[in-house]
Motif scaffolding. Structure first.
Motif, mmCIF file in Angstrom:
data_model
loop_
_atom_site.group_PDB
_atom_site.id
_atom_site.type_symbol
_atom_site.label_atom_id
_atom_site.label_comp_id
_atom_site.label_asym_id
_atom_site.label_seq_id
_atom_site.Cartn_x
_atom_site.Cartn_y
_atom_site.Cartn_z
ATOM 1 N N LYS A 115 -45.382 -34.958 12.658
ATOM 2 C CA LYS A 115 -44.623 -33.766 13.056
ATOM 3 C C LYS A 115 -45.433 -32.488 12.851
ATOM 4 C CE LYS A 115 -40.826 -36.041 14.047
ATOM 5 N NZ LYS A 115 -40.353 -36.152 15.448
ATOM 6 N N SER A 116 -46.675 -32.658 12.374
ATOM 7 C CA SER A 116 -47.592 -31.521 12.171
ATOM 8 C C SER A 116 -47.024 -30.462 11.225
ATOM 9 C CB SER A 116 -47.960 -30.879 13.518
ATOM 10 O OG SER A 116 -48.628 -31.797 14.346
ATOM 11 N N VAL A 117 -46.420 -30.923 10.132
ATOM 12 C CA VAL A 117 -45.944 -29.959 9.132
ATOM 13 C C VAL A 117 -47.136 -29.193 8.571
ATOM 14 C CG1 VAL A 117 -43.873 -31.269 8.509
ATOM 15 C CG2 VAL A 117 -46.020 -31.718 7.299
ATOM 16 N N ASP A 118 -46.873 -27.979 8.135
ATOM 17 C CA ASP A 118 -47.943 -27.138 7.602
ATOM 18 C C ASP A 118 -48.325 -27.518 6.175
ATOM 19 O OD1 ASP A 118 -47.944 -25.664 9.956
ATOM 20 O OD2 ASP A 118 -46.427 -24.262 9.216
ATOM 21 N N ALA A 119 -47.419 -28.231 5.472
ATOM 22 C CA ALA A 119 -47.679 -28.609 4.082
ATOM 23 C C ALA A 119 -46.675 -29.680 3.666
ATOM 24 C CB ALA A 119 -47.571 -27.400 3.157
ATOM 25 N N LEU A 120 -46.973 -30.337 2.557
ATOM 26 C CA LEU A 120 -46.052 -31.302 1.956
ATOM 27 C C LEU A 120 -45.734 -30.880 0.529
ATOM 28 C CD1 LEU A 120 -47.504 -34.805 2.977
ATOM 29 C CD2 LEU A 120 -45.399 -33.747 3.808
ATOM 30 N N ILE A 121 -44.462 -31.002 0.155
ATOM 31 C CA ILE A 121 -44.046 -30.826 -1.234
ATOM 32 C C ILE A 121 -43.543 -32.183 -1.713
ATOM 33 C CG2 ILE A 121 -42.464 -29.685 -2.830
ATOM 34 C CD1 ILE A 121 -42.373 -27.312 -0.911
ATOM 35 N N LEU A 122 -44.121 -32.680 -2.793
ATOM 36 C CA LEU A 122 -43.749 -33.972 -3.356
ATOM 37 C C LEU A 122 -43.042 -33.747 -4.680
ATOM 38 C CD1 LEU A 122 -47.181 -35.758 -2.757
ATOM 39 C CD2 LEU A 122 -45.222 -35.644 -1.202
ATOM 40 N N ALA A 123 -41.906 -34.404 -4.873
ATOM 41 C CA ALA A 123 -41.117 -34.193 -6.083
ATOM 42 C C ALA A 123 -41.343 -35.314 -7.076
ATOM 43 C CB ALA A 123 -39.634 -34.079 -5.735
ATOM 44 N N SER A 124 -40.808 -35.111 -8.285
ATOM 45 C CA SER A 124 -40.896 -36.081 -9.368
ATOM 46 C C SER A 124 -40.541 -37.471 -8.870
ATOM 47 C CB SER A 124 -39.929 -35.680 -10.482
ATOM 48 O OG SER A 124 -39.846 -36.691 -11.455
ATOM 49 N N GLY A 125 -41.280 -38.464 -9.337
ATOM 50 C CA GLY A 125 -41.078 -39.836 -8.886
ATOM 51 C C GLY A 125 -42.241 -40.312 -8.031
ATOM 52 N N PHE A 126 -42.969 -39.368 -7.437
ATOM 53 C CA PHE A 126 -44.153 -39.714 -6.645
ATOM 54 C C PHE A 126 -45.332 -39.848 -7.606
ATOM 55 C CE2 PHE A 126 -47.656 -39.435 -3.792
ATOM 56 C CZ PHE A 126 -47.185 -39.856 -2.559
ATOM 57 N N GLU A 127 -45.894 -41.069 -7.705
ATOM 58 C CA GLU A 127 -46.887 -41.328 -8.754
ATOM 59 C C GLU A 127 -48.245 -41.767 -8.225
ATOM 60 O OE1 GLU A 127 -45.599 -42.992 -12.384
ATOM 61 O OE2 GLU A 127 -44.347 -41.217 -12.406
ATOM 62 N N ASN A 128 -48.406 -41.841 -6.919
ATOM 63 C CA ASN A 128 -49.629 -42.395 -6.346
ATOM 64 C C ASN A 128 -50.699 -41.315 -6.191
ATOM 65 O OD1 ASN A 128 -51.607 -43.728 -4.798
ATOM 66 N ND2 ASN A 128 -50.057 -45.036 -3.837
ATOM 67 N N GLU A 129 -51.594 -41.221 -7.172
ATOM 68 C CA GLU A 129 -52.637 -40.198 -7.148
ATOM 69 C C GLU A 129 -53.624 -40.430 -5.997
ATOM 70 O OE1 GLU A 129 -54.619 -39.108 -10.701
ATOM 71 O OE2 GLU A 129 -52.849 -39.344 -11.970
ATOM 72 N N LYS A 147 -42.888 -32.363 -11.647
ATOM 73 C CA LYS A 147 -43.838 -33.363 -12.148
ATOM 74 C C LYS A 147 -45.201 -32.706 -12.248
ATOM 75 C CE LYS A 147 -46.261 -37.598 -10.849
ATOM 76 N NZ LYS A 147 -46.283 -38.167 -12.184
ATOM 77 N N ASN A 148 -46.055 -33.255 -13.106
ATOM 78 C CA ASN A 148 -47.390 -32.697 -13.248
ATOM 79 C C ASN A 148 -48.421 -33.807 -13.117
ATOM 80 O OD1 ASN A 148 -49.566 -31.045 -13.793
ATOM 81 N ND2 ASN A 148 -49.250 -31.035 -16.004
ATOM 82 N N PHE A 149 -49.450 -33.556 -12.293
ATOM 83 C CA PHE A 149 -50.629 -34.418 -12.259
ATOM 84 C C PHE A 149 -51.746 -33.649 -12.964
ATOM 85 C CE2 PHE A 149 -48.474 -36.381 -8.589
ATOM 86 C CZ PHE A 149 -48.698 -37.728 -8.851
ATOM 87 N N PRO A 150 -51.913 -33.847 -14.265
ATOM 88 C CA PRO A 150 -52.889 -33.028 -15.010
ATOM 89 C C PRO A 150 -54.308 -33.122 -14.480
ATOM 90 C CG PRO A 150 -51.442 -34.246 -16.504
ATOM 91 C CD PRO A 150 -51.202 -34.790 -15.133
ATOM 92 N N SER A 151 -54.680 -34.262 -13.889
ATOM 93 C CA SER A 151 -56.074 -34.468 -13.482
ATOM 94 C C SER A 151 -56.379 -33.961 -12.074
ATOM 95 C CB SER A 151 -56.412 -35.965 -13.562
ATOM 96 O OG SER A 151 -55.592 -36.708 -12.674
ATOM 97 N N ILE A 152 -55.371 -33.463 -11.341
ATOM 98 C CA ILE A 152 -55.573 -33.039 -9.954
ATOM 99 C C ILE A 152 -55.328 -31.535 -9.828
ATOM 100 C CG2 ILE A 152 -54.840 -33.338 -7.557
ATOM 101 C CD1 ILE A 152 -53.935 -36.122 -8.213
ATOM 102 N N SER A 153 -56.258 -30.864 -9.152
ATOM 103 C CA SER A 153 -56.095 -29.429 -8.892
ATOM 104 C C SER A 153 -55.171 -29.262 -7.693
ATOM 105 C CB SER A 153 -57.455 -28.779 -8.603
ATOM 106 O OG SER A 153 -57.287 -27.418 -8.262
#
Length: 336
Positions: A115-129, A147-153
């Motif tokens: 759908k050519s979205v301009d961005a994605l927002i992922l909420a808590s529960g998404f764990e696939n780095e 949620k926080n992915f400490p290792s990803i900028s």
């Protein structure tokens, strides 16, 4: 048959380029021509193609939001706040609910990309780095909320989940409880809350043990079932910390089945401070996530990345304990 830009141009007696300029709000078109073209677009019920817009390199003014469970009041309230802020900023939000299933995550990511979205927002529960890193390689703006992915900028808005678990457990300890159980689903934010729970027990030199296992679901029925099982343990707890408000309500329902009064016989703390925490009887003591602030902040960061006006940031908010009527001073021990 669906009308096209060619139909609009033919009916208005102008070129396709003129119609395109009017759609994209470009200058150099007389007000009379503009009004005439807009009128014809309305009469023909013509809608500009989002895909065609994307192919020209322009933003589609749409953002994908992937949630794990839209039936959970926390995520539905968060989605509403994100959508409200998106509307303020001129963006449409496409919402997908995955039920914590990886195959649905993959399906919806592909759908939203198509759908050519301009961005994605992922909420808590998404764990696939790995998936997130692959999306970042595609230069698609990605943001994480609750949620926080400490290792990803990556743009992130979350609360300090460790601190949330800690203050909930500490509150119960200060009320005199020493046998405190916890119910949580196995996702990153809950593992942090569980870590805070254990740290509070250590800090107050409590060694209460029960047969802990992660909850398979995050709903009322699961909270009720697990609480009933824990009540049958040799040393049943006098208090519970639940990783969300739905699980906490399930615990209270189980207590009622056992003839226990909340909070006289059993204290219960939830997490999220959703609307049901206020209206349930008794009103639920819970750890509050500032849902409104989270929704606004994540949208502002996401749009800022789309427009290039903001650099990536991690915003970690402070949780707050909201004390209501489901916790109280320990007066009765549940019979062993």
């Amino acid at each position: 048959m669906k009308p096209t830009i060619y139909d609009v141009a033919k009916e208005a007696g102008v070129s396709i380029a003129t119609v395109s300029k009017i759609i994209n709000n470009k200058g150099g078109i007389s007000e009379k021509t503009k009004k005439n073209v807009l009128r014809i677009m309305e009469e023909l019920r013509y809608q500009p193609s989002v895909m065609a817009t994307a192919l020209t390199g322009k933003n589609t003014k749409s953002i994908g939001l992937i949630l794990p469970d839209l039936a959970n009041p926390f995520f539905s309230e968060l989605a509403r706040k994100i959508e409200d802020r998106g509307h303020d900023l001129g963006y449409s939000i496409m919402i997908c609910s995955t039920d914590y299933k990886k195959e649905k995550e993959k399906k919806y990511i592909q759908l939203l990309k198509s759908k050519s979205v301009d961005a994605l927002i992922l909420a808590s529960g998404f764990e696939n780095e790995e998936v997130i890193n692959n999306l970042l390689k595609e230069r698609l703006p990605i943001a994480i909320v609750a949620k926080n992915f400490p290792s990803i900028s990556i743009n992130t808005v979350a609360i300090d989940d460790f601190q949330g678990g800690y203050i909930a457990t500490t509150h119960l300890i200060k009320l005199g409880h020493t046998r405190i159980a916890m119910i949580a689903r196995d996702v990153y934010s809950n593992r942090e809350r569980l870590r805070g729970y254990y740290q509070a027990l250590r800090d107050y030199e409590l060694d209460y043990k029960f047969d802990f296992c992660f909850a398979p679901e995050s709903n009322v029925e699961t909270g009720q079932k697990i609480a009933m099982e824990i009540f049958d343990s040799p040393m049943p707890p006098t208090a519970f910390v639940a990783s969300n408000d739905l699980l906490a309500i399930g615990v209270i329902q189980a207590a009622r089945q056992r003839g226990l009064n909340v909070p006289r016989d059993l204290s219960v703390i939830g997490f999220d401070n959703t609307i049901i925490a206020e209206v349930f009887d008794p009103p639920l003591t819970t750890v509050s996530q500032p849902i409104g602030d989270m929704g606004k902040e994540i949208m502002d960061l996401t749009v800022g990345e789309i427009t290039g006006e903001k650099s990536k940031r991690k915003v970690i908010l402070v949780p707050e304990l909201i004390i209501r009527k489901s916790t109280g001073i320990l007066t009765n021990e549940i019979d062993d």
